[in-house]
Design a protein around this motif. Sequence first.
Motif, PDB file in Angstrom:
ATOM      1  N   ASN A  86       0.827  -1.195   0.000  1.00  0.00           N
ATOM      2  CA  ASN A  86       0.000   0.000   0.000  1.00  0.00           C
ATOM      3  C   ASN A  86       0.870   1.257   0.000  1.00  0.00           C
ATOM      4  N   PRO A  87       0.315   2.385  -0.422  1.00  0.00           N
ATOM      5  CA  PRO A  87       1.095   3.634  -0.504  1.00  0.00           C
ATOM      6  C   PRO A  87       1.704   4.070   0.825  1.00  0.00           C
ATOM      7  N   LYS A  88       0.989   3.838   1.924  1.00  0.00           N
ATOM      8  CA  LYS A  88       1.518   4.230   3.231  1.00  0.00           C
ATOM      9  C   LYS A  88       2.797   3.450   3.555  1.00  0.00           C
ATOM     10  N   LEU A  89       2.786   2.142   3.290  1.00  0.00           N
ATOM     11  CA  LEU A  89       3.969   1.315   3.539  1.00  0.00           C
ATOM     12  C   LEU A  89       5.120   1.739   2.630  1.00  0.00           C
ATOM     13  N   MET A  90       4.830   1.984   1.366  1.00  0.00           N
ATOM     14  CA  MET A  90       5.874   2.391   0.424  1.00  0.00           C
ATOM     15  C   MET A  90       6.475   3.743   0.827  1.00  0.00           C
ATOM     16  N   SER A  91       5.627   4.657   1.255  1.00  0.00           N
ATOM     17  CA  SER A  91       6.099   5.969   1.707  1.00  0.00           C
ATOM     18  C   SER A  91       6.992   5.819   2.936  1.00  0.00           C
ATOM     19  N   SER A  92       6.570   4.983   3.850  1.00  0.00           N
ATOM     20  CA  SER A  92       7.364   4.736   5.055  1.00  0.00           C
ATOM     21  C   SER A  92       8.712   4.109   4.702  1.00  0.00           C
ATOM     22  N   ALA A  93       8.703   3.167   3.767  1.00  0.00           N
ATOM     23  CA  ALA A  93       9.952   2.523   3.339  1.00  0.00           C
ATOM     24  C   ALA A  93      10.909   3.537   2.711  1.00  0.00           C
ATOM     25  N   ILE A  94      10.372   4.429   1.902  1.00  0.00           N
ATOM     26  CA  ILE A  94      11.202   5.465   1.283  1.00  0.00           C
ATOM     27  C   ILE A  94      11.774   6.385   2.353  1.00  0.00           C
ATOM     28  N   ASN A  95      10.936   6.803   3.301  1.00  0.00           N
ATOM     29  CA  ASN A  95      11.399   7.684   4.375  1.00  0.00           C
ATOM     30  C   ASN A  95      12.464   7.038   5.249  1.00  0.00           C
ATOM     31  N   GLU A  96      12.414   5.728   5.372  1.00  0.00           N
ATOM     32  CA  GLU A  96      13.391   5.000   6.184  1.00  0.00           C
ATOM     33  C   GLU A  96      14.622   4.572   5.373  1.00  0.00           C
ATOM     34  N   VAL A  98      14.930   2.497   2.903  1.00  0.00           N
ATOM     35  CA  VAL A  98      15.015   1.070   2.604  1.00  0.00           C
ATOM     36  C   VAL A  98      15.656   0.913   1.227  1.00  0.00           C
ATOM     37  N   ASN A  99      16.580  -0.015   1.125  1.00  0.00           N
ATOM     38  CA  ASN A  99      17.327  -0.179  -0.117  1.00  0.00           C
ATOM     39  C   ASN A  99      16.548  -0.891  -1.207  1.00  0.00           C
ATOM     40  N   ASN A 100      15.753  -1.883  -0.833  1.00  0.00           N
ATOM     41  CA  ASN A 100      14.975  -2.630  -1.822  1.00  0.00           C
ATOM     42  C   ASN A 100      13.694  -3.152  -1.193  1.00  0.00           C
ATOM     43  N   TYR A 101      12.734  -3.448  -2.075  1.00  0.00           N
ATOM     44  CA  TYR A 101      11.440  -3.974  -1.640  1.00  0.00           C
ATOM     45  C   TYR A 101      11.151  -5.250  -2.416  1.00  0.00           C
ATOM     46  N   LEU A 102      10.621  -6.243  -1.723  1.00  0.00           N
ATOM     47  CA  LEU A 102      10.244  -7.504  -2.353  1.00  0.00           C
ATOM     48  C   LEU A 102       8.793  -7.808  -2.010  1.00  0.00           C
ATOM     49  N   SER A 103       7.970  -7.882  -3.049  1.00  0.00           N
ATOM     50  CA  SER A 103       6.567  -8.233  -2.863  1.00  0.00           C
ATOM     51  C   SER A 103       6.435  -9.748  -2.883  1.00  0.00           C
ATOM     52  N   ILE A 104       5.761 -10.289  -1.871  1.00  0.00           N
ATOM     53  CA  ILE A 104       5.579 -11.739  -1.804  1.00  0.00           C
ATOM     54  C   ILE A 104       4.115 -12.130  -1.919  1.00  0.00           C
TER      55      ILE A 104
END
Length: 174
Positions: A86-96, A98-104
């Motif tokens: 979701n956009p909230k999680l992605m925004s939080s990951a960017i703010n933190e 995070v180097n990479n994201y993996l959707s499972i």
Amino acid sequence: MYYAAVISDAKITISLTEKFLRHFNDSIKSVVVGTVPELMRQIESGELIDVIIVEQTETMRFETVMRELNRSNVGLPIILMSKDCNPKLMSSAINEHVNNYLSIDGREPADYYKELVDLITYTVERHRVQEQHTLDTKRYSALVELAKFDQYDFQAIINYALEKAIELTKSNIG
């Protein structure tokens, strides 16, 4: 060799991580921990860790894990693994940072672990290059400063060189 620490409370992750990561790349060693304090005990005990993989689950929220990691001042690269995109999680990951994201979401474990292996190697290698670049920049800056010293003040040159050697190697022996 790549050393990955996975923070997760998902039973499937706990049981399959070592098996799948080793299957796809035998140069990856992994450990699964259920909490940030467990991870910190691993790090403090001398366990080598190159990358942290945070799996967001229904009971383990990414924001909570990141808050604890930030308090511990861990400077390792992070991969976020989640079913939720979701956009909230992605925004939080960017703010933190995070180097990479993996959707499972909706994927077979073999599929996303194969992708995770690629993300681990990419993330760790990129982090190593960035660290080397930072160290090289500090070394060159020290050499430039050293070149500015008065050539007749030998003791000042020696003191500066020793101070920088200790700082750059993070060792009194260095």
